[in-house]
Write an enzyme that holds these catalytic residues in place. Structure first.
Site, mmCIF file in Angstrom:
data_model
loop_
_atom_site.group_PDB
_atom_site.id
_atom_site.type_symbol
_atom_site.label_atom_id
_atom_site.label_comp_id
_atom_site.label_asym_id
_atom_site.label_seq_id
_atom_site.Cartn_x
_atom_site.Cartn_y
_atom_site.Cartn_z
ATOM 1 N N GLN A 276 -4.107 1.954 14.689
ATOM 2 C CA GLN A 276 -2.624 2.458 13.905
ATOM 3 C C GLN A 276 -2.215 4.090 14.550
ATOM 4 O OE1 GLN A 276 -4.202 4.172 10.379
ATOM 5 N NE2 GLN A 276 -1.906 4.841 9.901
ATOM 6 N N THR B 215 -9.097 -5.487 2.887
ATOM 7 C CA THR B 215 -9.204 -4.846 1.974
ATOM 8 C C THR B 215 -9.898 -5.164 1.001
ATOM 9 O OG1 THR B 215 -7.064 -3.882 2.537
ATOM 10 C CG2 THR B 215 -7.832 -3.483 0.680
ATOM 11 N N LYS C 233 -4.288 -2.009 9.671
ATOM 12 C CA LYS C 233 -4.681 -2.174 8.139
ATOM 13 C C LYS C 233 -4.839 -3.762 7.739
ATOM 14 C CE LYS C 233 -3.763 2.143 7.004
ATOM 15 N NZ LYS C 233 -3.987 3.078 5.972
ATOM 16 N N ARG D 109 -8.747 4.130 13.007
ATOM 17 C CA ARG D 109 -7.235 5.061 13.078
ATOM 18 C C ARG D 109 -6.769 4.718 14.759
ATOM 19 N NH1 ARG D 109 -5.735 6.032 8.603
ATOM 20 N NH2 ARG D 109 -7.679 6.460 6.864
ATOM 21 N N THR E 109 -4.814 6.721 -0.164
ATOM 22 C CA THR E 109 -5.673 7.487 -0.564
ATOM 23 C C THR E 109 -5.476 8.225 -1.454
ATOM 24 O OG1 THR E 109 -6.129 6.727 2.571
ATOM 25 C CG2 THR E 109 -7.478 8.797 1.226
ATOM 26 N N TYR F 48 1.428 5.868 -0.274
ATOM 27 C CA TYR F 48 1.080 7.111 -0.280
ATOM 28 C C TYR F 48 1.578 8.111 -0.180
ATOM 29 C CZ TYR F 48 0.993 9.345 5.085
ATOM 30 O OH TYR F 48 0.622 11.070 5.962
ATOM 31 N N ASP G 166 0.941 -1.429 0.114
ATOM 32 C CA ASP G 166 -0.596 0.110 -0.022
ATOM 33 C C ASP G 166 1.079 1.280 0.060
ATOM 34 O OD1 ASP G 166 -2.294 0.811 -0.045
ATOM 35 O OD2 ASP G 166 -2.617 1.431 2.249
ATOM 36 N N HIS H 223 -4.006 14.320 0.851
ATOM 37 C CA HIS H 223 -4.531 12.736 1.886
ATOM 38 C C HIS H 223 -2.820 12.966 2.598
ATOM 39 C CE1 HIS H 223 -5.188 9.425 4.253
ATOM 40 N NE2 HIS H 223 -4.274 8.704 4.178
ATOM 41 N N ASP I 154 -9.635 0.470 1.869
ATOM 42 C CA ASP I 154 -8.369 0.138 2.694
ATOM 43 C C ASP I 154 -8.809 0.594 3.940
ATOM 44 O OD1 ASP I 154 -5.923 -0.750 3.759
ATOM 45 O OD2 ASP I 154 -4.562 0.915 4.119
ATOM 46 N N GLU J 165 -11.144 4.005 2.697
ATOM 47 C CA GLU J 165 -9.741 4.473 2.792
ATOM 48 C C GLU J 165 -10.127 4.531 0.961
ATOM 49 O OE1 GLU J 165 -5.626 4.233 3.576
ATOM 50 O OE2 GLU J 165 -5.648 5.943 5.441
ATOM 51 N N ARG K 5 1.086 17.203 12.482
ATOM 52 C CA ARG K 5 2.247 17.636 12.923
ATOM 53 C C ARG K 5 2.248 19.305 12.853
ATOM 54 N NH1 ARG K 5 3.795 12.887 10.161
ATOM 55 N NH2 ARG K 5 3.074 13.896 8.565
ATOM 56 N N GLU L 82 -8.931 4.328 -2.295
ATOM 57 C CA GLU L 82 -7.848 3.823 -2.986
ATOM 58 C C GLU L 82 -8.117 3.313 -5.046
ATOM 59 O OE1 GLU L 82 -4.434 2.595 -1.186
ATOM 60 O OE2 GLU L 82 -4.803 2.577 0.637
ATOM 61 N N GLU M 125 -10.055 12.808 7.275
ATOM 62 C CA GLU M 125 -10.018 13.245 6.905
ATOM 63 C C GLU M 125 -11.312 14.632 6.203
ATOM 64 O OE1 GLU M 125 -7.632 11.467 3.170
ATOM 65 O OE2 GLU M 125 -7.440 13.805 2.554
ATOM 66 N N TYR N 76 1.624 1.890 15.637
ATOM 67 C CA TYR N 76 2.819 2.479 14.266
ATOM 68 C C TYR N 76 3.092 2.790 14.264
ATOM 69 C CZ TYR N 76 2.509 7.914 12.918
ATOM 70 O OH TYR N 76 2.671 9.046 13.299
#
Lengths: 418, 418
Positions: free
Chosen positions: A237, A254, A250, A234, A346, A127, A125, A132, A230, A198, A141, A200, A360, A241
């Site tokens: 994760q 899927t 994950k 959250r 995504t 990114y 997968d 996204h 996917d 997600e 962040r 995708e 999001e 992660y």
């Protein structure tokens, strides 16, 4: 290229997803037919197994369709891919002399169950959606540090779990997992509270490689594309992660759409990747238009309620093409195999209604989404049915992906009860 | 349990890795025999395919050994695993009435080529060695923040690439990759400069599961263990791993030893996991001794030079057992399959000579290691041969894993030259 006409008249519409221009590949069964390969044409499916048994299709010495998956076709390589498509087009075209032999081999789509169209060898997968990555990075962040320093130079990806890939229509059980609330000192084992989708696309590797390959070689090795959801936990994760990436968050499932739309069918819809902020290194450079103009939509239907469209975007929003992802995937010498599935990452457009995940859309749960039914959603609720839709709009015809759907079942009361 | 004696007399030594107590499973070929399953006994291998064809082994209705991998045996489940081992012990024991029929089916190990002993379904790599995690964390974040907050609560792992798993003896080509030096603003595509080993054990899942399983169920599903070297490109990893974990840095190759040592053979060497700093959540709790007392050593031989032992540690240094890793792997509902391979994570003991990677041994390259030849090493050089060794020391006998070896070849001059 205009609409190509078929004697299967349901295919001859500007809006039908499966005209003769498309010819997507799937695996189906009925009450009386075991799972087998088939090609969608209009509202029907051509039974490839019987077509081969009756010599209507005869493009190789060894049988291709004695197994219920498309991997054997993939393994034959691009020349066979073209020859097979040419033959299928010939059989199904308006005025075809093969009509009499083919017509008894058609099965109505309304009567079939669809299965995974190929054996998933391994699943990766990526990114590669900039909006996204920017949105998620901003939430975690702040906007100044939203994109990691590597992001504009390398298609970031991680290995997923092939065993968890399921075909559209499979119910999705809300997972349990280890979570830690910000207001607790210690983690707990609980059902996921922030279950998400997600949006995708999946690219299917059709040819093996054993060493670094160029972007053009990578593009040539791709067999086709599917829609891909996917499913993402959250809260699991967030806790798991660091430092080695997503794992159980994950691994529940899927979902992919049941029809492989071939690279050939998508050819007229190729489009460029976006302007590059930094020049890509030579081995990842764009060599031509390698994204596709694919209109993508997501709908959410609460249990027993009508669906609301919650996202509308386009595959052309990706920063890296599947060919660039596959080229990067091989840089270290990593062997690739037919049946490898590459999730795009995504896909989100720049504005709010174009965002491909609830994370999001609800901005981490802070701005719940209001559905047409008046209900709100921060993350998925039990009973929700999520559906992805994908279409390319041609000149008087449509290349459709069918849909990729799944309904969220409540978490098991006790996952260890036997 | 003392040494069990065999009529294959080379097996009857206190120090031989393959006595009758061991009976590890591999796949071998010779100039005249295609790859096939075999069992090591002393310096010989019993050809399981011919043993089945001649009805010397007959423990199932359908053949187990018509394929050159052990997955079919795994799929049969624990009762068959015991029955097969009992039969092999009977055939090979001192005084066995089967000796006359079995003796012609023995092949000297000196005459064989070994192959991967099973088809690797999917590969997961964990990070369950506390000293390793502490050492790496200290280098990157300082000793106060060395262990991530989740580390003492959850066996951190990530999905690796099954296609990159190779059998011991396979040469390992130094990879190219995208790197960024701290003193450059932009990344470059270069051969890896910090190529490393990771001393690990691999646990092989032998039975499928489709939903969360307990630690005891997980232990019952494990078929056996191998030595595992997770070759790692530290400079590629440093640039790529945020935010989704290692990807191409770990995709060049993972070597495993050719002999699967069964859980049964390891039974006398079970030992406890360490004291827990935090109580584990119920679904991960220790249910008994689930690590093994396995003496582990790593040697490094520069091209044409004798080998130096660079690390000496023990499998009992892990914080989480393979059973706990597998139980965690299933929490989200992730389906597991026979042939799934779980890397333990790098195994390091508390002192410097016990560290299982050059990253730790040379402290990120700052304290190069001096070999017996006088040469120094921060990371691997072209031509270096790395070998892992594993042994359990029983009462008058040894359970050996054989070795897991690989030689580093220079990077390709131009990876895209055709």
């Amino acid at each position: 290229m205009p609409l190509a006409k078929s004697w299967v008249t349901s295919a001859n519409s500007a809006t039908h997803p499966f005209p003769l221009n498309n010819l997507p590949y799937g695996v189906f069964s009925t009450d009386s037919l075991d799972p087998r390969c088939g090609v969608a044409i209009g509202d029907m499916i051509l039974d490839c197994q019987r077509a081969e048994e009756t010599d209507l299709i005869s493009v190789t010495d060894d049988p291709l369709f004695d197994v219920p998956f498309w991997n054997e076709v993939m393994e034959e390589g691009p020349d066979l891919w073209s020859a097979l498509r040419d033959r299928l087009t010939q059989i199904l075209a308006e005025g075809s002399p093969d009509r009499e032999r083919a017509e008894p081999l058609l099965v109505p789509q309304s009567q079939v169950e669809m299965h995974l169209p190929f054996l998933v060898s391994e699943y990766t997968d990526f990114y590669a959606g900039r909006n996204h990555a920017f949105n998620v990075g901003t939430m975690f962040r702040g906007p100044e540090n939203a994109l990691p320093p590597n992001w504009l130079h390398i298609p970031i990806g991680y290995n997923g779990r092939a065993s968890s890939v399921v075909v559209s229509g499979t119910d999705i059980r809300r997972p349990w997992g280890q979570l830690k609330s910000p207001d607790h000192d210690l983690p707990a084992f609980l059902p996921c509270r922030r279950f998400d989708l997600e949006l995708e696309m999946g690219a299917i590797v059709g040819q093996p490689s054993d060493g670094p390959i160029t972007v053009d070689e990578a593009d040539a090795n791709i067999f086709g594309y599917v829609l891909l959801n996917d499913w993402s936990a959250r809260d699991i994760q967030a806790w798991e992660y660091q430092p080695l990436g997503p794992f159980q968050a994950k691994a529940t499932a899927t979902s992919i759409s049941p029809w492989i739309v071939t690279k050939h069918a998508l050819e007229p819809f190729r489009c460029m990747t976006p302007e590059r902020e930094f020049e890509l290194l030579d081995h990842l450079k764009d060599t031509g238009p390698m994204l596709y103009d694919i209109d993508l939509r997501v709908t959410l239907a609460p249990e027993g309620q009508p669906a609301t469209e919650i996202a509308h975007t386009n595959y052309n929003q990706l920063y890296y093409s599947a060919a660039q992802q596959l080229a990067h995937h091989t840089t270290s010498g990593c062997p690739m195999n037919p049946g490898d599935l590459l999730g795009s990452g995504t896909i989100s457009g720049p504005t709010k209604p174009e965002r491909g995940s609830l994370l999001e859309l609800s901005w981490g749960g802070k701005e719940p989404l209001t559905l047409d039914t008046g209900e709100t959603r921060s993350f998925l609720e039990d009973g929700d049915t999520l559906t992805l839709h994908g279409e390319c709009h041609g000149d008087g015809y449509t290349i459709g992906f069918g849909s990729c759907t799944g309904t969220v079942l409540p978490a098991l009361e006790d996952p260890y009860a036997r």
